[in-house]
Write a protein that holds these residues in place. Structure first.
Motif, PDB file in Angstrom:
ATOM      1  N   SER A 144       2.642  -1.270   1.241  1.00 61.76           N
ATOM      2  CA  SER A 144       1.719  -2.365   0.950  1.00 61.76           C
ATOM      3  C   SER A 144       0.268  -1.889   0.987  1.00 61.76           C
ATOM      4  CB  SER A 144       1.937  -3.495   1.953  1.00 61.76           C
ATOM      5  OG  SER A 144       1.018  -4.525   1.735  1.00 61.76           O
ATOM      6  N   ARG A 145      -0.068  -1.061   1.978  1.00 59.36           N
ATOM      7  CA  ARG A 145      -1.434  -0.532   2.069  1.00 59.36           C
ATOM      8  C   ARG A 145      -1.744   0.377   0.888  1.00 59.36           C
ATOM      9  NH1 ARG A 145      -1.729   1.711   8.060  1.00 59.36           N
ATOM     10  NH2 ARG A 145       0.449   2.002   7.592  1.00 59.36           N
ATOM     11  N   ASP A 201      -2.510  -1.791  -2.067  1.00 60.13           N
ATOM     12  CA  ASP A 201      -3.854  -2.355  -1.938  1.00 60.13           C
ATOM     13  C   ASP A 201      -4.923  -1.314  -2.287  1.00 60.13           C
ATOM     14  OD1 ASP A 201      -2.776  -4.777  -1.142  1.00 60.13           O
ATOM     15  OD2 ASP A 201      -3.179  -4.453   1.008  1.00 60.13           O
ATOM     16  N   ARG A 226      -5.007  -0.682  -6.060  1.00 57.59           N
ATOM     17  CA  ARG A 226      -5.726  -1.753  -6.763  1.00 57.59           C
ATOM     18  C   ARG A 226      -7.233  -1.582  -6.594  1.00 57.59           C
ATOM     19  NH1 ARG A 226      -1.417  -4.853  -5.266  1.00 57.59           N
ATOM     20  NH2 ARG A 226      -2.345  -5.491  -3.287  1.00 57.59           N
ATOM     21  N   SER A 227      -7.668  -1.271  -5.384  1.00 55.85           N
ATOM     22  CA  SER A 227      -9.098  -1.071  -5.135  1.00 55.85           C
ATOM     23  C   SER A 227      -9.623   0.116  -5.937  1.00 55.85           C
ATOM     24  CB  SER A 227      -9.357  -0.828  -3.644  1.00 55.85           C
ATOM     25  OG  SER A 227      -9.037  -1.963  -2.898  1.00 55.85           O
TER      26      SER A 227
END
Length: 139
Positions: free
Chosen positions: A95-96, A99, A102-103
């Motif tokens: 999950s990290r 994230d 995406r960033s």
């Protein structure tokens, strides 16, 4: 062996070894005078802890893993609770990563679409921004 000897053998500072003890990762015996006394198995335990930390696991999770670990490069017995814990940690890590991906995509997009008017506007930017990544302007 005393804490200094364990530190020398493992390359881990005495301060960090005491921290491992506080976290329940090491359980040295005590001499009558109160000195910590470590056995050969503690050398292996420190190497196990270092490997698990390098995998990004917290000391709380490592404390759960250690009873199922064997060898200096730990091999884990398939304890049912352990597998569930590791699967949860892996899902959190995935999950990290998503994230961060995406960033990264968003930042890359901003860089790709930034309008370059041809003028030197680096004075208007915060250090580290612009096309000279990682190089801050001298103040």
């Amino acid at each position: 062996m005393r804490i200094g000897e364990l530190a020398r053998l493992t390359g881990v500072s005495a301060r960090l070894l005491r921290y491992y003890e506080e976290q329940g990762l090491l359980r040295p015996d005590r001499t009558a005078a109160g000195y910590r006394e470590y056995g050969e198995e503690d050398t292996v335990r420190v190497w196990q802890v270092r490997h698990f930390l390098a995998a990004g696991l917290s000391t709380r999770i490592i404390a759960e893993l250690l009873p199922c670990a064997t060898g200096p490069v730990p091999v884990l017995e398939a304890c049912p609770e352990l597998l569930a814990t590791l699967r949860g940690e892996l899902a959190d890590l995935d999950s990290r990563i998503e994230d961060l991906t995406r960033s990264r995509r968003a930042l890359s997009h901003y860089l790709d679409t930034a309008h370059d008017s041809g003028r030197d506007d680096t004075a208007d930017r915060a250090p580290g921004y612009g096309h000279d990544f990682g190089e801050e302007r001298a103040a």
